[in-house]
Every structure is written in structure tokens, then in C-alpha cells.
Design an enzyme around this catalytic site. Structure first.
Site, mmCIF file in Angstrom:
data_model
loop_
_atom_site.group_PDB
_atom_site.id
_atom_site.type_symbol
_atom_site.label_atom_id
_atom_site.label_comp_id
_atom_site.label_asym_id
_atom_site.label_seq_id
_atom_site.Cartn_x
_atom_site.Cartn_y
_atom_site.Cartn_z
ATOM 1 N N GLU A 1 -17.230 16.320 -3.003
ATOM 2 C CA GLU A 1 -16.149 15.599 -2.224
ATOM 3 C C GLU A 1 -17.374 14.576 -1.623
ATOM 4 O OE1 GLU A 1 -14.214 13.846 -4.091
ATOM 5 O OE2 GLU A 1 -12.907 13.057 -2.273
ATOM 6 N N GLU B 1 -19.943 6.426 -1.417
ATOM 7 C CA GLU B 1 -19.325 5.840 -2.070
ATOM 8 C C GLU B 1 -18.427 4.223 -0.683
ATOM 9 O OE1 GLU B 1 -15.505 5.876 -4.073
ATOM 10 O OE2 GLU B 1 -15.000 8.083 -2.799
ATOM 11 N N LYS C 1 -17.322 10.634 -0.676
ATOM 12 C CA LYS C 1 -16.672 9.524 0.010
ATOM 13 C C LYS C 1 -17.740 8.902 0.598
ATOM 14 C CE LYS C 1 -13.987 9.837 -1.182
ATOM 15 N NZ LYS C 1 -13.164 10.308 -2.141
ATOM 16 N N HIS D 1 -34.441 26.139 -5.079
ATOM 17 C CA HIS D 1 -34.749 25.926 -6.352
ATOM 18 C C HIS D 1 -35.382 24.023 -6.683
ATOM 19 C CE1 HIS D 1 -33.732 29.911 -7.383
ATOM 20 N NE2 HIS D 1 -32.669 29.588 -7.067
ATOM 21 N N LYS E 1 -10.493 0.263 -8.164
ATOM 22 C CA LYS E 1 -9.664 1.470 -8.080
ATOM 23 C C LYS E 1 -9.091 2.118 -9.286
ATOM 24 C CE LYS E 1 -6.980 3.610 -5.682
ATOM 25 N NZ LYS E 1 -7.955 5.494 -4.842
ATOM 26 N N ARG F 1 2.185 -2.282 0.424
ATOM 27 C CA ARG F 1 2.762 -1.417 0.177
ATOM 28 C C ARG F 1 2.328 -0.413 -1.232
ATOM 29 N NH1 ARG F 1 5.475 0.605 5.033
ATOM 30 N NH2 ARG F 1 7.075 2.051 3.472
ATOM 31 N N ASN G 1 14.147 4.569 1.686
ATOM 32 C CA ASN G 1 12.268 4.942 1.514
ATOM 33 C C ASN G 1 12.485 6.586 1.889
ATOM 34 O OD1 ASN G 1 11.614 2.251 1.154
ATOM 35 N ND2 ASN G 1 10.293 2.814 2.920
ATOM 36 N N GLY G 2 11.857 7.111 1.000
ATOM 37 C CA GLY G 2 11.585 8.700 1.318
ATOM 38 C C GLY G 2 12.467 9.533 0.164
ATOM 39 N N TRP H 1 8.412 1.801 -5.112
ATOM 40 C CA TRP H 1 7.379 2.513 -5.975
ATOM 41 C C TRP H 1 7.581 3.993 -6.301
ATOM 42 C CZ3 TRP H 1 5.066 7.269 -6.005
ATOM 43 C CH2 TRP H 1 3.129 6.852 -6.406
ATOM 44 N N CYS I 1 6.498 2.253 -0.677
ATOM 45 C CA CYS I 1 8.779 1.607 -1.005
ATOM 46 C C CYS I 1 8.006 0.506 0.149
ATOM 47 C CB CYS I 1 9.241 2.011 -1.065
ATOM 48 S SG CYS I 1 10.090 3.727 -2.325
HETATM 49 O O1 M6R Z 1 -6.901 8.006 -11.037
HETATM 50 P P1 M6R Z 1 -8.258 8.939 -11.208
HETATM 51 O O2 M6R Z 1 -8.078 9.694 -10.287
HETATM 52 O O3 M6R Z 1 -8.261 9.096 -12.681
HETATM 53 O O4 M6R Z 1 -9.745 8.029 -11.015
HETATM 54 C C1 M6R Z 1 -10.781 8.270 -10.833
HETATM 55 C C2 M6R Z 1 -11.525 8.779 -10.109
HETATM 56 O O5 M6R Z 1 -11.978 6.265 -10.725
HETATM 57 C C3 M6R Z 1 -12.524 7.849 -8.527
HETATM 58 O O6 M6R Z 1 -11.900 9.859 -7.921
HETATM 59 C C4 M6R Z 1 -12.999 7.753 -8.038
HETATM 60 O O7 M6R Z 1 -13.976 8.451 -7.877
HETATM 61 C C5 M6R Z 1 -12.724 7.450 -6.164
HETATM 62 N N1 M6R Z 1 -13.459 6.153 -6.289
HETATM 63 C C6 M6R Z 1 -13.362 8.648 -5.268
HETATM 64 O O8 M6R Z 1 -12.962 8.145 -3.868
#
Ligand code: M6R
Length: 608
Positions: free
Chosen positions: A481, A488, A485, A504, A603, A27, A101-102, A75, A2
Site C-alpha cells: 500500500e 500513484e 500510494k 532473489h 476514482k 462533501r 450529520n453523524g 450522504w 452530509c
Molecule cells: O472503489 P474500489 O475500492 O473498488 O477501487 C479499487 C481501486 O481502484 C482503488 O483502491 C485504487 O487502487 C485507488 N486509487 C488507490 O488509491
């Protein structure tokens, strides 16, 4: 999440408001609106969709006359994106207009109270309660009414308010949501963020929590809740415009990492009422819960990693067997699903094609679907039987951070809620878990205050070719994770391994100088983890150990150490992930990578 803009001066307000809102588009939002006093009354225009829809409707603002007004990009959180739910929200007679906002956490109780007194509501928003309450308490002085309203509302808010009886006054107030006042020459502004007013002024006041500003064309007077005048020092802003659009951060990812305490708080707080977890969002009854044979989690990428954490936690807490599947695999393995299986779907965007397809398959097979989703009204949310929204706000960087953290927060809420309903935890444990949940945002904040330690470590290893993340149990889930991170956004090859599994096969890849990040937050597995650390060190690895701040043993085994605050075992992933995000971010930044838009990634992945 927002955006707010407000103007009072001699120029036409509407075009300025629209220009300011345009600067806040980064935003994220799903509708927009403005309200301007036209000499007789408040004129309000709102439109679902992008700002250009509103812009076209108002011909760039030319169709609205008036020199005082407020504007907003919304939003959606409470109520779907729609013209009616857009802000400004107005009071029953149209006398007051409010942008917000909030989240007003107690809006339901306040709304019921007003409805009982004959007030008609038109929107589904929490914000309308503020506009209606203002009119309800108004006796001729806006400041007095505003103070009364603030005594009743709970939650977080940045508010901009105008009243048709006082067309020379613009009001602003905030608590836990940013709001600034731009000081002009014969004109003044309010905004949720600097970019909205940067082309007009660089002198601002930053409102503190519970400060109320009464703004006229020539003056800004700030009051506290006792109506005492507060003296404020103006601040000069020297940001360049493009940096300001990321709130001063170099990348959206950095901004979103830093937003995590707030995002987690926004997700948790409204769901803990009077010491109990209230999941109004779900209709699953305790009887249905007791009849479950299995929980099946489906998701992709980082959301799948949340699922891996959830498997450990839900099994431990509820004693119900849990399986977790990558969504793209789930539907092609003839899963055994029926109406005694709860399918838990996790997705930030709510539009991921594989996850949506898995959801549809699960429903076809008769399962009940509960989803954890960030984007209100998205396809996954719409097609689920129940939705628990994460209130992370819009996430712009491709690499998820705050959405991931809020998904974990919902997993904790759900696990404790279900365990209590099933009687698998005692009343004392229930109370203790709730206290631990409420403490999480501050603990995340503490870790962020020590981010320079991670930055220093990243500066030593940003040229690494391969990095391994190892851990056991929940620490293994976090390794997944941490590794994703890093790869990517930095393009460094990385693997996550269950620490006991390394020997193993994969341990053959460890050689002199290979970096291993060893997660050792789970106390009951600490000694076993240290054995695995010794195994990789014996083969030349350099080890960064991650553990809790009460551990004094790890330094004996590792080359570097980063410590997180203590918490109960199941909630440590929420803390452990933060240094891993920071590490990935700093490594990628030092390598000069395009952090917010890494190569080949989108995204929201809407193709299978
Ligand atoms: O929108 P979603 O949470 O369904 O997306 C899933 C994955 O595409 C997403 O988490 C992706 O792995 C990210 N880029 C990780 O940072």
C-alpha cells in the site's frame, strides 16, 4: 459527509439555503432537502439526486416563502438514498423539522421505544428518531425538549432544528460532528462548514460538544446541557472561498488523511455494543461459518491490499484457509468455488467493474458473498448476500486513504467476530481485541500529530527516482500500500517487496543513495527484518525504518526512524499505513503534482 445550512433573518430563506448547500456539494451527497416556516406551518421539500433536482423543484427557492429554514445534503448511511430518507426529517405531526450529520448509534432502541408508544415512523433513517423524540418530549419549550433528547441519544451529531410553534427560533447542537453559527446583521446562520456561509459573514461561533445554540434574528444564546448560558468568543474567518471548500486543506487527500480517526471511529463504535461485536449487517450464522472450507478475497488496487492484510489476519484468527486475488485475475483462472467458500469482496466505490464481475462469477459458482463497501446502495452492495458498510464518508481524492483505513477496521471487526463464533480465541482474547479496536482512532490521531516528522523526511527525498518498500508478513502487506500510494500521486517509480525475497533478484537495483522504507512493526520478525536492512545498507541504501515506539534497537540500523504507537500485531497495519500515506502526500506536494486528480487515474474504475 452530509451538509447542513440554516437561516433566520428577513430575507427569503429557501434561496439562501439552496445557495449554501451548493457550497457544500464537495462533501458528497445523494439527496437534498429544505424546510421553511411559511407563516402557518413547516413547508418541506426533498429530492433524491443532485441539488439541481431540488433547485428545479423549487425554482431556485422562489416556490417556498418564509424567513426561517434549514437545509441538508445527505450522504446515505441508514437507509438508501430516497426522497423519504432525505433530510429534513419531521416529527409525526410535522411540528418539528431536523437536519442531522453523524450517526445516532442507539437509534434502533429509541425507535422501538417510540413505536411501542404508538409513534409512526416514515423513514429508515436514524435522524427521524431525533425529530420524533423532540415532539415526544415537547411541552412548549424547545430547549427543554432538546436537552431531554440529548440525554437519550448516543453517537455523533450536528443538528439543526426548527419548530412551527416557535417560528422566531432556530436551534443548533453538536457532538463529534462540526457545526458553526454565522453571525450576521439582523440575520444569523448555521452550517456544517464555513463555505456555506462565507458569502454572508466571516464572523462565526464554533459550537463545542454538547453546546446548544438558540438563535433568533438578533441574538445567539448558547447553553450547556444544564441550561446554563455559555459565553462564546466570535472567530473571524479569513479563508478564501476555494480553500474553504476543502475544509481549509490544500488537497482533499490531506483532509481525508486527517479525517481517519473519525472515519475509523464511526466504522467501529456503532458495532461494539456492551463489550461485544454486533454485526447486525450480516446474516451469516455461526453454523454456516463453521462449515466454511475457505475464504476467497477479491478486490482491486488498495482494496486488494486490504485483502492481503486480511489473509494474514483471518487465517491467524479463524484457522480457515484464505486466498486473495486481484479481481481482474480471479475470474479468468477457473477458481474452485462452491457453497462452502465465502467470497469476501472489498470496494470503496462498490462500482469497480472487475470486482463486480468477480462477485458475479463467484455467485454463479455458488459462493456466498460478503462485501465491505463504502458507498451505500452501490452495485456491489446490492448484489452481495451481506454487506458491511465502512462509514468513511465520501472520499474525493483519487488516492484512497480513509476508505482504506475503514476497510481495515472492518476486517478486524470481522476477524474477531468470526474467531469468537468459531471458538478459536478465548473470552479473554476477545475482550482484549475489542479494547485494542476501540483504542485505534486515538492512536491514529497521535500519529497525525507528528506528521511534521514525515514532512521533514519527505523534503529530503522528494527528488528520488526509485523508492523501495520492504517488510515481512503484515509489514509486507503494508509495503504494497505504501508503494502504490507513492507511485500513484508522485509518479516516482516504486516497488514493494517481501523483505526476504529481495535477495532473489531485486536487490540488484539497490545502489548508493537508493531510498528503502523498511517496515519493522512485527516484533516476532524484527531481527529478520534488521538482517534485510543490513543487506540493503551494505549496498548503499538510505533506510527509513518504521517501527513501534517501544523499540530502541532500530536506530542502530537505519538512517531515519518513524515510530508508531504500540498495538496488538494484527492491528498495527492501521497505524503503519498513516505515515506511508503522509510520506506519499508530502513527496507529491513538494513535486507539485496534481494530488487529488493524478494523471491517468479515476476514482472509480467502471471499465474492465
Ligand atoms: O472503489 P474500489 O475500492 O473498488 O477501487 C479499487 C481501486 O481502484 C482503488 O483502491 C485504487 O487502487 C485507488 N486509487 C488507490 O488509491
Amino acid at each position: 459527509m452530509c451538509g447542513i445550512v440554516g437561516y433566520i433573518g428577513e430575507e427569503q430563506a429557501a434561496p439562501l439555503l439552496l445557495q449554501g448547500l451548493e457550497k457544500l456539494e464537495y462533501r458528497g451527497y445523494d439527496s437534498a432537502g429544505v424546510a421553511v416556516y411559511n407563516g402557518e406551518r413547516l413547508d418541506v421539500a426533498k429530492a433524491k439526486g443532485r441539488l439541481k433536482v431540488l433547485n428545479n423543484l423549487l425554482d431556485g427557492g422562489k416556490k417556498m416563502q418564509g424567513t426561517i429554514g434549514i437545509g441538508h445534503t445527505r450522504w446515505a448511511t441508514h437507509g438508501k438514498p430516497s426522497d423519504i430518507n432525505s433530510h429534513p426529517q419531521t416529527s409525526v405531526s410535522g411540528k418539528f423539522a431536523v437536519v442531522h450529520n453523524g450517526i445516532i448509534e442507539n437509534y434502533r432502541a429509541l425507535k422501538d421505544h417510540l413505536i411501542r408508544r404508538g409513534v409512526n415512523f416514515t423513514s429508515e433513517t436514524d435522524t427521524e428518531v431525533v425529530a420524533q423524540l423532540l415532539e415526544y418530549y415537547y411541552r412548549g419549550d424547545v430547549l427543554d425538549a432538546l436537552i431531554k433528547v440529548l440525554q437519550r441519544v448516543e453517537g455523533s451529531y450536528a443538528l439543526g432544528v426548527i419548530c412551527e410553534d416557535h417560528p422566531d427560533e432556530l436551534y443548533a447542537v453538536r457532538k463529534d460532528s462540526p457545526l458553526i453559527i454565522g453571525i450576521g446583521n439582523g440575520e444569523n446562520f448555521i452550517a456544517s462548514d464555513v463555505p456555506a456561509i462565507l458569502s454572508k459573514t466571516r464572523e462565526i461561533y464554533r459550537l463545542a460538544d454538547n453546546e446548544i445554540a438558540k438563535i433568533t434574528r438578533m441574538a445567539v444564546t448558547v447553553y450547556d446541557l444544564d441550561k446554563e448560558i455559555v459565553s462564546k468568543e466570535p472567530v473571524h474567518i479569513d479563508w478564501d472561498v476555494s480553500a474553504a471548500e476543502k475544509g481549509g486543506y490544500e488537497h482533499f487527500m490531506a483532509k481525508e488523511i486527517m479525517e481517519q480517526p473519525k472515519a475509523v471511529r464511526d466504522t467501529i463504535s456503532p458495532r461494539i455494543l456492551g463489550g461485544r461485536i454486533v454485526l447486525d449487517d450480516i446474516t451469516l450464522t455461526p453454523e454456516q461459518l463453521k462449515g466454511l472450507r475457505r475464504i476467497e478475497i477479491v478486490a482491486c488496487g488498495s482494496a486488494y491490499h486490504v485483502g492481503v492484510v486480511a489473509k494474514y489476519i483471518l487465517e491467524k484468527m479463524t484457522k480457515i484457509p484464505v486466498e486473495v486475488d486481484v479481481a481482474s485475475e480471479f475470474r479468468y483462472r477457473t477458481p474452485i468455488i462452491d457453497d462452502k467458500v465465502l467470497v469476501l469482496v472489498v470496494s470503496q466505490s462498490g462500482e469497480t467493474a472487475d470486482t463486480l464481475a468477480a462477485l458475479r462469477e463467484a455467485k454463479r459458482l455458488g459462493a456466498r458473498v460478503l462485501s465491505i463497501v463504502n458507498v451505500v446502495g452501490s452495485s456491489i452492495a446490492a448484489e452481495s448476500d451481506d454487506v458491511i458498510y465502512t462509514w468513511a464518508g465520501p472520499e474525493i481524492a483519487v488516492a484512497t486513504t480513509k476508505a482504506y483505513s475503514t476497510q481495515l477496521a472492518v476486517v478486524y471487526l470481522l476477524a474477531v467476530y468470526m474467531a469468537q463464533a468459531l471458538g478459536t480465541i478465548s473470552d479473554q482474547e476477545y475482550t482484549d481485541y475489542i479494547a485494542q479496536l476501540e483504542a485505534l482512532p486515538d492512536k491514529i490521531e497521535t500519529i497525525l500529530q507528528h506528521k511534521e516528522n514525515i514532512q521533514y523526511f519527505a523534503s529530503k527525498y522528494f527528488n528520488a527516482k526509485d523508492i523501495f518498500f520492504i517488510g515481512r508478513n503484515l509489514d509486507y502487506a503494508m509495503s504494497l500500500e505504501g508503494s502504490l500510494k507513492l507511485k500513484e500521486i508522485s509518479y516516482i517509480h516504486s516497488e514493494a517487496y517481501a523483505a526476504g525475497e529481495l535477495k532473489h533478484g531485486t536487490i540488484s537495483l539497490i545502489e548508493d543513495g537508493t531510498l528503502v522504507v523498511a517496515l519493522a512493526t512485527q516484533k516476532h520478525l524484527f531481527d529478520k527484518m534488521m538482517s534485510n536492512v543490513r543487506e540493503v545498507k551494505a549496498r548503499g541504501a538510505v533506510v527509513l525504518g518504521l517501527t513501534t515506539d517501544d523499540c530502541t534497537e532500530i536506530e542502530k540500523e537505519t538512517d531515519f526512524t518513524f515510530k508508531i504507537p504500540q498495538a496488538c500485531d494484527i492491528m498495527l497495519p492501521s497505524l503503519a499505513v498513516v505515515p506511508l500515506q503522509l510520506f506519499a502526500y508530502y513527496v507529491a506536494s513538494m513535486k507539485g503534482c496534481d494530488i487529488d486528480k493524478p494523471r491517468n487515474l479515476a476514482k472509480s474504475v467502471t471499465v474492465e
